[in-house]
Design a protein around this motif. Sequence first.
Motif, PDB file in Angstrom:
ATOM      1  N   ALA A   9      52.312  61.751  20.098  1.00  0.00           N
ATOM      2  CA  ALA A   9      50.881  61.507  19.881  1.00  0.00           C
ATOM      3  C   ALA A   9      50.393  60.250  20.602  1.00  0.00           C
ATOM      4  O   ALA A   9      49.221  60.180  21.014  1.00  0.00           O
ATOM      5  CB  ALA A   9      50.595  61.406  18.387  1.00  0.00           C
ATOM      6  N   VAL A  10      51.271  59.263  20.747  1.00  0.00           N
ATOM      7  CA  VAL A  10      50.897  58.014  21.421  1.00  0.00           C
ATOM      8  C   VAL A  10      50.397  58.291  22.846  1.00  0.00           C
ATOM      9  O   VAL A  10      49.521  57.582  23.358  1.00  0.00           O
ATOM     10  CB  VAL A  10      52.093  57.026  21.441  1.00  0.00           C
ATOM     11  N   LYS A  11      50.906  59.348  23.467  1.00  0.00           N
ATOM     12  CA  LYS A  11      50.516  59.681  24.842  1.00  0.00           C
ATOM     13  C   LYS A  11      49.037  60.045  24.948  1.00  0.00           C
ATOM     14  O   LYS A  11      48.475  60.063  26.048  1.00  0.00           O
ATOM     15  CB  LYS A  11      51.371  60.833  25.368  1.00  0.00           C
ATOM     16  N   TYR A  12      48.410  60.341  23.828  1.00  0.00           N
ATOM     17  CA  TYR A  12      47.004  60.759  23.829  1.00  0.00           C
ATOM     18  C   TYR A  12      46.046  59.574  23.642  1.00  0.00           C
ATOM     19  O   TYR A  12      44.849  59.778  23.448  1.00  0.00           O
ATOM     20  CB  TYR A  12      46.771  61.798  22.736  1.00  0.00           C
ATOM     21  N   VAL A  13      46.580  58.358  23.700  1.00  0.00           N
ATOM     22  CA  VAL A  13      45.758  57.151  23.577  1.00  0.00           C
ATOM     23  C   VAL A  13      45.835  56.367  24.885  1.00  0.00           C
ATOM     24  O   VAL A  13      46.907  56.230  25.470  1.00  0.00           O
ATOM     25  CB  VAL A  13      46.243  56.252  22.418  1.00  0.00           C
ATOM     26  N   ALA A  14      44.679  55.860  25.332  1.00  0.00           N
ATOM     27  CA  ALA A  14      44.631  55.009  26.520  1.00  0.00           C
ATOM     28  C   ALA A  14      44.148  53.617  26.125  1.00  0.00           C
ATOM     29  O   ALA A  14      43.393  53.475  25.153  1.00  0.00           O
ATOM     30  CB  ALA A  14      43.693  55.614  27.560  1.00  0.00           C
ATOM     31  N   PRO A  15      44.579  52.562  26.831  1.00  0.00           N
ATOM     32  CA  PRO A  15      44.106  51.211  26.519  1.00  0.00           C
ATOM     33  C   PRO A  15      42.576  51.156  26.476  1.00  0.00           C
ATOM     34  O   PRO A  15      41.906  51.744  27.321  1.00  0.00           O
ATOM     35  CB  PRO A  15      44.661  50.377  27.681  1.00  0.00           C
ATOM     36  N   GLY A  16      42.053  50.471  25.471  1.00  0.00           N
ATOM     37  CA  GLY A  16      40.609  50.337  25.341  1.00  0.00           C
ATOM     38  C   GLY A  16      39.932  51.446  24.566  1.00  0.00           C
ATOM     39  O   GLY A  16      38.727  51.394  24.319  1.00  0.00           O
ATOM     40  N   ASP A  17      40.678  52.481  24.163  1.00  0.00           N
ATOM     41  CA  ASP A  17      40.106  53.593  23.401  1.00  0.00           C
ATOM     42  C   ASP A  17      39.589  53.135  22.036  1.00  0.00           C
ATOM     43  O   ASP A  17      40.074  52.149  21.465  1.00  0.00           O
ATOM     44  CB  ASP A  17      41.153  54.685  23.169  1.00  0.00           C
TER      45      ASP A  17
END
Length: 248
Positions: free
Chosen positions: A67-75
């Motif tokens: 699931a972490v792969k679905y987050v980008a910095p600044g989201d």
Amino acid sequence: MRITALSKELGVSAMTVRRDIADLADKGLLKRVHGGAVTTSTLLSEPLFSVKSQMDIGLKDAIAQEAVKYVAPGDVIAIGGGTTAYVFAQHLLESQRASGITILTNSIPVAELVQALESKDVEVIVTGGVITRSNSLVGPIADKVIESLRVNTVFLGTHSVSLPRGFLMPNSLEAATDMAMMGIADKTIILTDHTKWSCTSLSLFARFDQVDTLITDDGLNVASVAETRKLVKELVLTHQTGLAQDEQ
């Protein structure tokens, strides 16, 4: 069951039975009544957060890492209650992807995770509301705060998965708060292990067609995988090693 009958059948003192009943009641596995104990409904009962956090740890880790792969910095993201969402938050906050993110959450444990960070690069917004057995904040106060905001992605756990209905919770207020979170998100991701397909709950909070990505593990039986794949936009199966296999 009555305490006197249990004492006689098990050959132990009434005091021992009372102590064991109290233990089981604290874990949400039965309900104490005068003179004995009754079963809790499988539709309504929910173990405490501390109990659930010890269950299926390896599966939750693999799902969380994917699931972490679905987050980008600044989201700007939302994280719901429950232990799988909590494990996801742990892995996210340990990764580079957490840089500059803002987290909206109704989970007290998730908020405490962010608060304990040495780096203050992550902002957390807590909804407020009524506390559930899973240490989630729910109800009208939580829903009102949520409805005034907007997030890129919401990550939610679930108590049970019903084919072909969707995703359910035992607490109707918690289901309503999860629905509110989905309502402000551009994308909804459900995190749940394969055991939830064999559970039953009271309140539906999401249909399959309302979910963008469902992340579970490859312990799900072949028939359920095939049926689920037909209903959801993206199904991701993880291995306990943390590797993942996409199923479209």
